[in-house]
Design a protein around this motif. Sequence first.
Motif, short mmCIF file in Angstrom:
data_model
loop_
_atom_site.label_atom_id
_atom_site.label_comp_id
_atom_site.label_asym_id
_atom_site.label_seq_id
_atom_site.Cartn_x
_atom_site.Cartn_y
_atom_site.Cartn_z
N GLU A 102 0.81 -1.19 -0.15
CA GLU A 102 0.10 0.09 0.06
C GLU A 102 0.74 1.28 0.08
O GLU A 102 0.57 2.26 -0.62
N LEU A 103 1.74 1.23 0.61
CA LEU A 103 2.96 2.39 0.83
C LEU A 103 3.51 2.51 -0.47
O LEU A 103 3.74 3.75 -0.97
N LEU A 104 3.96 1.38 -1.01
CA LEU A 104 4.60 1.55 -2.47
C LEU A 104 3.67 2.39 -3.43
O LEU A 104 4.12 2.69 -4.35
N THR A 105 2.34 1.61 -3.49
CA THR A 105 1.51 2.24 -4.37
C THR A 105 1.45 3.77 -3.97
O THR A 105 1.37 4.63 -5.15
N MET A 106 1.41 4.25 -2.94
CA MET A 106 1.24 5.51 -2.54
C MET A 106 2.48 6.37 -3.02
O MET A 106 2.31 7.33 -3.49
N GLY A 107 3.73 5.64 -2.78
CA GLY A 107 4.92 6.38 -3.12
C GLY A 107 4.84 6.47 -4.62
O GLY A 107 5.60 7.47 -5.03
N GLY A 108 4.35 5.32 -5.39
CA GLY A 108 4.37 5.49 -6.94
C GLY A 108 3.50 6.84 -7.35
O GLY A 108 3.93 7.55 -8.35
N HIS A 109 2.35 7.00 -6.73
CA HIS A 109 1.61 8.23 -7.01
C HIS A 109 2.36 9.52 -6.74
O HIS A 109 2.45 10.54 -7.48
N CYS A 110 3.17 9.49 -5.51
CA CYS A 110 3.78 10.80 -5.14
C CYS A 110 5.15 10.84 -6.14
O CYS A 110 5.32 12.16 -6.72
N GLU A 111 5.63 9.70 -6.82
CA GLU A 111 6.71 10.06 -7.91
C GLU A 111 6.10 10.56 -9.17
O GLU A 111 6.73 11.56 -9.62
N ARG A 112 4.96 9.95 -9.58
CA ARG A 112 4.19 10.69 -10.52
C ARG A 112 3.79 12.12 -10.41
O ARG A 112 3.94 12.98 -11.28
N MET A 113 3.52 12.42 -9.09
CA MET A 113 3.00 13.90 -9.03
C MET A 113 4.20 14.83 -9.29
O MET A 113 4.39 15.86 -9.59
N ILE A 114 5.39 14.41 -8.52
CA ILE A 114 6.64 15.15 -8.71
C ILE A 114 6.88 15.33 -10.03
O ILE A 114 7.24 16.18 -10.76
N HIS A 115 7.01 14.11 -10.88
CA HIS A 115 7.68 13.96 -12.05
C HIS A 115 6.77 14.94 -12.97
O HIS A 115 7.29 15.77 -13.75
N ALA A 116 5.57 14.78 -12.83
CA ALA A 116 4.54 15.61 -13.68
C ALA A 116 4.65 17.33 -13.37
O ALA A 116 4.72 18.06 -14.19
N SER A 117 4.67 17.55 -12.09
CA SER A 117 5.03 19.11 -11.77
C SER A 117 6.51 19.38 -12.31
O SER A 117 6.61 20.64 -12.71
N VAL A 118 7.50 18.63 -12.09
CA VAL A 118 8.90 19.10 -12.69
C VAL A 118 8.89 19.15 -14.24
O VAL A 118 9.35 20.14 -14.76
N LYS A 119 8.09 18.35 -14.85
CA LYS A 119 7.96 18.24 -16.44
C LYS A 119 6.97 19.62 -16.80
O LYS A 119 7.60 20.53 -17.71
N ALA A 120 6.24 19.92 -16.07
CA ALA A 120 5.53 21.15 -16.18
C ALA A 120 6.57 22.49 -16.12
O ALA A 120 6.58 23.26 -16.88
N LEU A 121 7.43 22.28 -15.03
CA LEU A 121 8.30 23.37 -14.77
C LEU A 121 9.37 23.42 -15.77
O LEU A 121 9.76 24.64 -16.40
N LEU A 122 10.09 22.32 -16.30
CA LEU A 122 11.13 22.57 -16.99
C LEU A 122 10.73 22.43 -18.40
O LEU A 122 11.73 23.12 -19.39
N GLU A 123 9.64 22.06 -18.93
CA GLU A 123 9.33 21.66 -20.27
C GLU A 123 7.93 22.56 -20.87
O GLU A 123 7.46 22.52 -21.74
N HIS A 124 7.44 23.33 -19.56
CA HIS A 124 6.29 24.30 -19.88
C HIS A 124 5.19 23.42 -20.41
O HIS A 124 4.55 23.72 -21.26
N ASP A 125 5.00 22.42 -19.91
CA ASP A 125 3.99 21.24 -20.28
C ASP A 125 3.09 20.92 -19.06
O ASP A 125 3.41 20.38 -18.17
N LEU A 126 1.89 21.90 -19.11
CA LEU A 126 0.95 21.80 -18.25
C LEU A 126 -0.13 20.54 -18.30
O LEU A 126 -1.08 20.62 -17.62
N GLY A 127 0.07 19.66 -19.20
CA GLY A 127 -0.88 18.43 -19.74
C GLY A 127 -1.23 17.83 -18.56
O GLY A 127 -2.22 17.12 -18.65
N HIS A 128 -0.29 17.59 -17.45
CA HIS A 128 -0.58 16.74 -16.28
C HIS A 128 -1.25 17.35 -15.05
O HIS A 128 -1.04 16.79 -14.05
N ALA A 129 -1.37 18.76 -15.21
CA ALA A 129 -1.70 19.36 -13.97
C ALA A 129 -2.99 18.94 -13.47
O ALA A 129 -3.08 18.72 -12.06
N GLN A 130 -4.13 18.71 -13.98
CA GLN A 130 -5.45 18.00 -13.49
C GLN A 130 -5.17 16.87 -12.95
O GLN A 130 -5.60 16.50 -11.89
#
Lengths: 222, 222
Positions: free
Chosen positions: B15-43
């Motif tokens: 369960e914690l690893l599932t949660m960790g996976g979501h967190c990793e996806r969240m940071i990845h999407a935010s960092v992608k938005a920041l560095l590549e100006h890609d807001l596609g995953h904001a929602q």
Amino acid sequence: MQTHLENQLQELTQELLTMGGHCERMIHASVKALLEHDLGHAQEVLTWENRVNQLHVSVDEHCMNILTQAPVASDLRAIIAALKINNDLERIGDQACNVMQNTVDLLKAPAHPLPGGLSRMCELSMAMVREALDAYVRRSPELAQGVLLMEERVDALKDEIFREELAEMSLDRAGVARGLDVILIARNLEKVGDHATNIAEDVIFMVKAKDIRHHHAPESGI
Amino acid sequence: MQTHLENQLQELTQELLTMGGHCERMIHASVKALLEHDLGHAQEVLTWENRVNQLHVSVDEHCMNILTQAPVASDLRAIIAALKINNDLERIGDQACNVMQNTVDLLKAPAHPLPGGLSRMCELSMAMVREALDAYVRRSPELAQGVLLMEERVDALKDEIFREELAEMSLDRAGVARGLDVILIARNLEKVGDHATNIAEDVIFMVKAKDIRHHHAPESGI
């Protein structure tokens, strides 16, 4: 006569209240430094931080010891709450240190009036910690609920301070570093309020066996 | 054959690893938005945040259930660690939302190069979370120790970004709001690293029965 477990739970509460007292003194000293330009307690804040850190480790140890006795129901919830409150108090101490650190920087710059909302934010965040600890010691969900209601006001004040300082920084280049210190202090005080909110939520969980986290605040949109 | 307790502990880890996976996806999407100006995953970040919040509540419930079976020694430490890691993961998710929020603001301003240290900070903080979760799943204090070593580099990068942005904000009034967004993003990434450090400390505690908190970092002076 009290059982061994009851005694241990009472000692745990006492240990957390000691820790909470140190945290309150830390915030108080940092806020006094900020609002009255009085750095007289800056070093004491570091001493208190050391004590808070020691208690942080020792409260967890005591929780572990009590858990080996297989507590159930409200006793088990009291220990889970203590583990969480321990964590939040340690972070409140960290935030108080941050406020002191930013204040030391701020006081190096020429004197400049602070935004009006800042002293209200100081009062409110201190009140939130005080009342969260009060809710904990009295096992009062009503007092805890009062803390939750204060969070929104602290957040609104932070937003107001951010807007004001940003506008001022855009007008006065020389005040950019000072403005940033004020913004970071407001952010730290907001975090103090967040941790007090967590403590209040833990009190409600402990007394009413109800987990209200992620329910009482509206989701923020992006 | 596995005991009931062993099964439950395995489910908790999962369960914690599932949660960790979501967190990793969240940071990845935010960092992608920041560095590549890609807001596609904001929602999507908000959807993941909801899932993380649900898991936050459910992991605590499961820990409580397992604790009623009076686990001892390494089993007890595994549950205490799970309670703490749960807390840190939820906050990592919060920080990822903050990064996304500040990025949305940042992208409203005219395009401007980001400080060089920021993409390194993104990589490092993501690596810290990934390796802390890896240390957790492999029960590896060595991997956890590696996470602790990265914290200093993240902190140094944050200081560098603060200095650079502050200097730029003092020269260019129009860039004050933008600079503040960059500073707040750097601060959020630093916090992601702090929470990954906490997870690494919990892994060491879980495996080696040794509480190293407040020991591996030098005390900061004011």
